[in-house]
Design an enzyme around this catalytic site. Structure first.
Site, PDB file in Angstrom:
ATOM      1  N   HIS A  26       0.764  -1.266   0.124  1.00 37.91           N
ATOM      2  CA  HIS A  26       0.025   0.028   0.090  1.00 37.91           C
ATOM      3  C   HIS A  26       0.932   1.255  -0.057  1.00 37.91           C
ATOM      4  O   HIS A  26       0.705   2.128   0.754  1.00 37.91           O
ATOM      5  CB  HIS A  26      -0.927  -0.032   0.998  1.00 37.91           C
ATOM      6  N   HIS A  80      -4.502  -5.763  16.242  1.00 39.29           N
ATOM      7  CA  HIS A  80      -4.461  -4.560  15.211  1.00 39.29           C
ATOM      8  C   HIS A  80      -5.456  -5.164  14.156  1.00 39.29           C
ATOM      9  O   HIS A  80      -5.426  -6.308  13.430  1.00 39.29           O
ATOM     10  CB  HIS A  80      -3.139  -4.274  14.740  1.00 39.29           C
ATOM     11  N   GLU A  82      -6.257  -3.628  11.128  1.00 38.09           N
ATOM     12  CA  GLU A  82      -5.740  -3.540   9.672  1.00 38.09           C
ATOM     13  C   GLU A  82      -5.886  -4.818   8.949  1.00 38.09           C
ATOM     14  O   GLU A  82      -5.335  -5.860   9.480  1.00 38.09           O
ATOM     15  CB  GLU A  82      -4.516  -2.653   9.595  1.00 38.09           C
ATOM     16  N   ASP A  84      -4.243  -6.621   7.075  1.00 41.93           N
ATOM     17  CA  ASP A  84      -3.071  -7.342   6.799  1.00 41.93           C
ATOM     18  C   ASP A  84      -2.782  -8.201   7.794  1.00 41.93           C
ATOM     19  O   ASP A  84      -1.892  -9.270   8.020  1.00 41.93           O
ATOM     20  CB  ASP A  84      -1.642  -6.636   6.405  1.00 41.93           C
ATOM     21  N   HIS A 147      -0.264   1.141  15.097  1.00 43.69           N
ATOM     22  CA  HIS A 147      -0.308   2.095  13.971  1.00 43.69           C
ATOM     23  C   HIS A 147      -1.895   2.796  14.083  1.00 43.69           C
ATOM     24  O   HIS A 147      -1.988   3.858  13.383  1.00 43.69           O
ATOM     25  CB  HIS A 147      -0.127   1.415  12.831  1.00 43.69           C
ATOM     26  N   ASP A 166       2.936  -3.954  14.684  1.00 45.41           N
ATOM     27  CA  ASP A 166       3.429  -3.189  13.558  1.00 45.41           C
ATOM     28  C   ASP A 166       4.759  -2.615  13.959  1.00 45.41           C
ATOM     29  O   ASP A 166       5.838  -2.501  13.207  1.00 45.41           O
ATOM     30  CB  ASP A 166       2.547  -2.087  13.078  1.00 45.41           C
ATOM     31  N   TYR A 192      10.095   1.276   6.424  1.00 47.28           N
ATOM     32  CA  TYR A 192       8.767   1.053   6.979  1.00 47.28           C
ATOM     33  C   TYR A 192       8.640   1.942   8.208  1.00 47.28           C
ATOM     34  O   TYR A 192       7.153   2.609   8.330  1.00 47.28           O
ATOM     35  CB  TYR A 192       8.886  -0.440   7.649  1.00 47.28           C
ATOM     36  N   HIS A 223       5.664  -7.839  11.147  1.00 45.48           N
ATOM     37  CA  HIS A 223       6.404  -7.923   9.869  1.00 45.48           C
ATOM     38  C   HIS A 223       7.854  -8.119   9.999  1.00 45.48           C
ATOM     39  O   HIS A 223       8.412  -7.471  10.794  1.00 45.48           O
ATOM     40  CB  HIS A 223       5.947  -6.787   9.124  1.00 45.48           C
TER      41      HIS A 223
HETATM   42 FE1  FEO Z   1      -0.972  -1.396  10.403  1.00 46.29          FE
HETATM   43 FE2  FEO Z   1       0.763  -4.326   9.488  1.00 46.29          FE
HETATM   44  O1  FEO Z   1      -0.714  -3.041   9.734  1.00 46.29           O
END
Ligand code: FEO
Length: 396
Positions: A26, A80, A82, A84, A147, A166, A192, A223
């Protein structure tokens, strides 16, 4: 899918997914792919921390199945929402029907709004509350805006291990699961951070305050690789990036059609370097914008160049400006330059943007009509020298 088993400490496994082909996360350039980490805890209560991105549920479930029957999972911790990390909860509930989703109050709200029609068996946990798993436990710490507003992390005191979501993450696909097995993690980590975290730097500092003094041996982000060595180094880097990321260096970014602005960019860069300030240069037509953004975050001076396209900055530079804004560049020196044919306009727009972004100092712009002469390039060199001297002065 690889059948590798990654046991971080006894009974705590990495069970995430690797996306070797990811190139754009993204807006974040990911030339080396990416990962979506999930972690499985085998204790009296079987627990999964986070899930994975769309299209990776099967990889997650297959990986869990090499360790335990997913039907035995008691808790799905949603740190979280989001997509992903949360897209696979619906798939997980199909194979783990007795599992409860553990999340924050806002996590529950966001889950319900993100997946309308899905009935999630949610248990809401308070900030600072703990959940016993058997021999180990998890303490949930809400870290809003690192995040999203609902984000929380989970700390396992018995192992001095944090599932940091994150935070401390990077996008990189690798056969290695630990950061100490990867030599060149700095730039992916910086990219990142600058793209995803820096906008909320104040929230990172608040989060650090909340966990001050908490002993930490292992950081498991959502991640990229796991941190099990040099914890002080990585937390110090994050602290620096969240407070004062600027170093005694500069970056020149530009875009051009007929190369006049390119000539100016190189002359300015030479001028900056001539006074002893390292200066990097990025052609925004050739570089992914997020790569230049990472360099800009650590630069004390950011010099933006664009030729005038009709009355505006040529579009690669125009597209870069929001990346610059989202660094919250309030401690940086800014300057704009560019070439034009007749009316001009690009540098006026860029200079106003630098002021709007609250750069601490913005120089008068530098313009050249059509092709730069030797005299014009000398002006560019001297402009670079002026910028370089200001950078040096800021650190003296
Ligand atoms: Fe804010 Fe890896 O999502």
């Amino acid at each position: 899918m690889t059948s590798e088993k990654v046991e971080i400490v006894k009974g705590v496994y990495w069970v995430g997914a690797i996306d070797w082909t990811l190139r754009d996360f993204h807006g974040l350039w990911t030339p080396r792919g990416g990962t979506y980490n999930a972690y499985l805890i085998i204790d009296e209560k079987i627990t999964l921390i986070d899930t994975v991105a769309p299209n990776f549920s099967k990889e997650l479930i297959d990986r869990i199945s090499t360790i335990i029957d997913p039907a035995k999972i008691d808790y799905l911790i949603c740190q979280h929402v989001e997509p992903d990390h949360s897209t696979s909860y619906a798939d997980m509930l199909k194979v783990a029907p007795k599992a409860k989703i553990i999340t924050s109050m806002r996590g529950a709200e966001f889950l319900e709004k993100s997946y309308p029609g899905v009935k999630f068996p949610i248990k809401i946990v308070e900030d600072g509350s703990s959940l016993g798993l058997g021999k180990r436990s998890l303490t949930f710490v809400q870290i809003p805006m690192v995040h999203w507003p609902e984000t929380m992390i989970s700390y396992m005191p018995e192992e001095q291990l944090v599932f940091s979501n994150d935070a401390f993450g990077m996008q990189i696909a690798s056969p290695y699961r630990y950061a100490d097995q990867i030599d060149d993690w700095y730039e992916p980590l910086r990219a990142y951070y600058s793209y995803i975290v820096r906008w909320n730097a104040a929230a990172v500092l608040k989060a650090f305050k909340k966990i001050e003094g908490v002993p930490l041996k292992i950081i498991c982000p959502s991640h990229g690789p796991i941190w099990r060595k040099n914890i002080d180094q990585i937390t110090e880097i994050y602290h620096r990036w969240s407070s004062s990321p600027e170093k005694e260096q500069a970056v020149v970014v530009y875009s051009t059609i007929w190369k006049s602005t390119k000539q100016m960019a190189y002359a300015i860069r030479e001028g900056i370097a001539s006074v002893g300030v390292p200066a990097d240069i990025y052609n925004l037509e050739e570089e992914y914008l997020s790569r230049a953004q990472g360099a800009a975050m650590e630069a004390k001076a950011v010099v933006v160049g664009a030729m005038t396209y009709n009355i505006d900055p040529y579009y690669p530079t125009a597209a870069f400006m929001p990346y610059l804004k989202h660094l919250r560049p309030t401690s940086k020196i800014g300057a704009a330059f560019g070439s034009y044919g007749w009316g001009g306009g690009a540098t006026k727009v860029l200079t106003q943007q630098l002021k709007d972004f609250k750069f601490s100092e913005v120089l008068e712009p530098l313009d050249v009509q059509f092709r730069p002469t030797e005299e014009d390039l000398k002006r560019c060199f001297e402009y670079g020298q002026e910028i370089g001297r200001k950078v040096k002065a800021a650190f003296s």
